[in-house]
Design an enzyme around this catalytic site. Structure first.
Site, PDB file in Angstrom:
ATOM      1  N   ASP A   8      39.806  28.438  37.669  1.00 12.99           N
ATOM      2  CA  ASP A   8      38.369  28.444  37.398  1.00 12.99           C
ATOM      3  C   ASP A   8      37.992  27.506  36.248  1.00 12.99           C
ATOM      4  O   ASP A   8      38.409  27.716  35.103  1.00 12.99           O
ATOM      5  CB  ASP A   8      37.905  29.858  37.066  1.00 12.99           C
ATOM      6  CG  ASP A   8      38.231  30.847  38.175  1.00 12.99           C
ATOM      7  OD1 ASP A   8      39.356  30.787  38.700  1.00 12.99           O
ATOM      8  OD2 ASP A   8      37.386  31.685  38.494  1.00 12.99           O
ATOM      9  N   GLU A  39      33.621  27.327  40.338  1.00 16.17           N
ATOM     10  CA  GLU A  39      32.479  28.240  40.387  1.00 16.17           C
ATOM     11  C   GLU A  39      31.865  28.549  39.024  1.00 16.17           C
ATOM     12  O   GLU A  39      30.741  29.039  38.956  1.00 16.17           O
ATOM     13  CB  GLU A  39      32.880  29.543  41.083  1.00 16.17           C
ATOM     14  CG  GLU A  39      33.781  30.435  40.276  1.00 16.17           C
ATOM     15  CD  GLU A  39      33.470  31.913  40.538  1.00 16.17           C
ATOM     16  OE1 GLU A  39      32.687  32.205  41.432  1.00 16.17           O
ATOM     17  OE2 GLU A  39      34.018  32.739  39.821  1.00 16.17           O
ATOM     18  N   ASN A  40      32.575  28.252  37.936  1.00 18.30           N
ATOM     19  CA  ASN A  40      32.028  28.491  36.596  1.00 18.30           C
ATOM     20  C   ASN A  40      31.794  27.192  35.829  1.00 18.30           C
ATOM     21  O   ASN A  40      31.687  27.201  34.605  1.00 18.30           O
ATOM     22  CB  ASN A  40      32.982  29.372  35.781  1.00 18.30           C
ATOM     23  CG  ASN A  40      33.146  30.750  36.383  1.00 18.30           C
ATOM     24  OD1 ASN A  40      32.177  31.441  36.637  1.00 18.30           O
ATOM     25  ND2 ASN A  40      34.387  31.145  36.618  1.00 18.30           N
ATOM     26  N   ASN A  67      32.374  34.210  43.672  1.00 17.16           N
ATOM     27  CA  ASN A  67      31.159  35.020  43.617  1.00 17.16           C
ATOM     28  C   ASN A  67      30.037  34.402  42.795  1.00 17.16           C
ATOM     29  O   ASN A  67      28.871  34.764  42.951  1.00 17.16           O
ATOM     30  CB  ASN A  67      31.484  36.417  43.085  1.00 17.16           C
ATOM     31  CG  ASN A  67      32.131  36.372  41.715  1.00 17.16           C
ATOM     32  OD1 ASN A  67      33.188  35.748  41.536  1.00 17.16           O
ATOM     33  ND2 ASN A  67      31.540  37.026  40.730  1.00 17.16           N
ATOM     34  N   HIS A  68      30.356  33.457  41.889  1.00 20.67           N
ATOM     35  CA  HIS A  68      29.305  32.808  41.091  1.00 20.67           C
ATOM     36  C   HIS A  68      28.756  31.549  41.760  1.00 20.67           C
ATOM     37  O   HIS A  68      27.960  30.823  41.155  1.00 20.67           O
ATOM     38  CB  HIS A  68      29.840  32.443  39.703  1.00 20.67           C
ATOM     39  CG  HIS A  68      30.109  33.636  38.841  1.00 20.67           C
ATOM     40  ND1 HIS A  68      29.130  34.552  38.519  1.00 20.67           N
ATOM     41  CD2 HIS A  68      31.241  34.062  38.223  1.00 20.67           C
ATOM     42  CE1 HIS A  68      29.651  35.495  37.753  1.00 20.67           C
ATOM     43  NE2 HIS A  68      30.930  35.226  37.570  1.00 20.67           N
ATOM     44  N   HIS A 152      39.997  34.593  45.839  1.00 15.49           N
ATOM     45  CA  HIS A 152      39.184  34.784  44.640  1.00 15.49           C
ATOM     46  C   HIS A 152      38.776  36.252  44.554  1.00 15.49           C
ATOM     47  O   HIS A 152      37.877  36.704  45.273  1.00 15.49           O
ATOM     48  CB  HIS A 152      37.943  33.892  44.737  1.00 15.49           C
ATOM     49  CG  HIS A 152      37.154  33.803  43.475  1.00 15.49           C
ATOM     50  ND1 HIS A 152      37.471  32.937  42.453  1.00 15.49           N
ATOM     51  CD2 HIS A 152      36.057  34.465  43.064  1.00 15.49           C
ATOM     52  CE1 HIS A 152      36.603  33.056  41.478  1.00 15.49           C
ATOM     53  NE2 HIS A 152      35.727  33.992  41.820  1.00 15.49           N
ATOM     54  N   HIS A 177      39.738  33.868  39.775  1.00 13.80           N
ATOM     55  CA  HIS A 177      38.658  34.767  39.358  1.00 13.80           C
ATOM     56  C   HIS A 177      38.922  35.465  38.022  1.00 13.80           C
ATOM     57  O   HIS A 177      37.997  35.613  37.230  1.00 13.80           O
ATOM     58  CB  HIS A 177      38.344  35.834  40.417  1.00 13.80           C
ATOM     59  CG  HIS A 177      37.246  36.781  40.007  1.00 13.80           C
ATOM     60  ND1 HIS A 177      35.948  36.372  39.792  1.00 13.80           N
ATOM     61  CD2 HIS A 177      37.259  38.123  39.753  1.00 13.80           C
ATOM     62  CE1 HIS A 177      35.205  37.411  39.436  1.00 13.80           C
ATOM     63  NE2 HIS A 177      35.973  38.483  39.403  1.00 13.80           N
ATOM     64  N   HIS A 179      40.873  34.531  35.487  1.00 11.15           N
ATOM     65  CA  HIS A 179      40.964  33.561  34.386  1.00 11.15           C
ATOM     66  C   HIS A 179      42.215  33.670  33.523  1.00 11.15           C
ATOM     67  O   HIS A 179      42.360  32.908  32.566  1.00 11.15           O
ATOM     68  CB  HIS A 179      39.740  33.654  33.457  1.00 11.15           C
ATOM     69  CG  HIS A 179      38.456  33.215  34.077  1.00 11.15           C
ATOM     70  ND1 HIS A 179      37.372  32.765  33.339  1.00 11.15           N
ATOM     71  CD2 HIS A 179      38.059  33.156  35.383  1.00 11.15           C
ATOM     72  CE1 HIS A 179      36.380  32.450  34.150  1.00 11.15           C
ATOM     73  NE2 HIS A 179      36.776  32.697  35.396  1.00 11.15           N
TER      74      HIS A 179
END
Length: 263
Positions: A8, A39-40, A67-68, A152, A177, A179
């Site tokens: 991530d 995603e982040n 999910n983000h 994820h 996910h 991290h």
């Protein structure tokens, strides 16, 4: 085939780590394809065209997410124009924008199939990722035996179960996910490389990339706090998977953890 998968990407520090460190990693490890979960990448939650393009310009061939993915609405028109560059989890409902799987082709004709999935334990009640994966793997194997799955999700048990479920049918199942890079990288009995979590590209002097004082305050007071990306002590984390192109099975998996100079 050697594939570098990076965990991530957390905000500007994570993007900078890839921009600075990726060229050296590609050379030292003989990497054919680099992939990153983005995603982040925008301010710690979501993806924008700017962060996606910055990562792709650095040598990343394909971006995955989780999910983000939906946190920044401006990414939706971009994925309509570039469906082969950014994936969203495949087990979202039918009609959801974007694609959950893709194929990265090399100039010499070799190809890597990539599947992006999102878990359901402690997360959204999406379609069953195991059944979705099964169908996608069968389809991709008609095009290439080399397939990587980004799982994820929150629960380590769900990630491990996906590795067992797909063992021998895909080249690698890599967890994202949470991290935090885990030390359980291995090739499963059927020949699939696995790691519970590849870690993140971002600031380690933090709480999973977020400023420490904000995260601690939230746990202590139960109040919603700002979600700001930390600074300092930045690392790039991921894994290099060595794949036998004839069988699609993994020869090995190696963790990567490199500090961004000056942090």
């Amino acid at each position: 085939m050697k594939v570098l998968f990076m965990g991530d990407v957390m905000g500007r520090p994570g993007v900078e780590a890839i921009q600075t460190l990726l060229p050296g990693l590609l050379s030292r490890h003989g990497v054919d394809i680099a992939i990153a979960n983005a995603e982040n990448s925008d301010l710690g939650a979501g993806i924008t065209p700017d962060t996606a393009e910055a990562l792709l310009a650095s040598g990343v061939r394909l971006l995955t997410s989780g999910n983000h993915f939906w946190s920044k609405k401006q990414i939706l028109p971009w994925i309509q124009e570039h469906p082969d560059l950014l994936l969203r989890p495949a087990n979202y409902p039918k009609g959801t924008p974007g694609l959950g799987h893709g194929l990265v082709r090399l100039p010499d004709g070799r190809a890597l199939g990539v599947i992006n999935l999102e878990g359901r334990v402690f997360m959204k009640p999406l379609d069953n990722p195991f059944l979705v994966a099964q169908g996608l793997v069968e389809g991709l194997r008609q095009q290439t035996p080399c397939i990587l799955v980004d799982m994820h999700c929150e629960a380590t048990s769900e990630k491990n179960a996906m590795g067992v479920f797909l063992d021998g049918r895909v080249s690698a199942v890599v967890g994202t996910h949470t991290h935090v890079q885990t030390a359980d990288e291995r090739v499963l009995p059927g020949g699939t490389a696995f790691i519970t979590d590849v870690g993140m590209c971002g600031p380690l002097d933090s709480v999973i990339g977020v400023r420490k004082e904000q995260s601690v305050e939230r746990f202590v007071t139960e109040r919603r706090m700002p979600h700001e990306v930390a600074t300092g002590l930045v690392y790039l984390q991921g894994v290099v998977v060595d794949i036998d192109e004839a069988t699609g099975l993994a020869r090995g998996i190696e963790r990567v953890r490199e500090r961004l100079p000056g942090t």
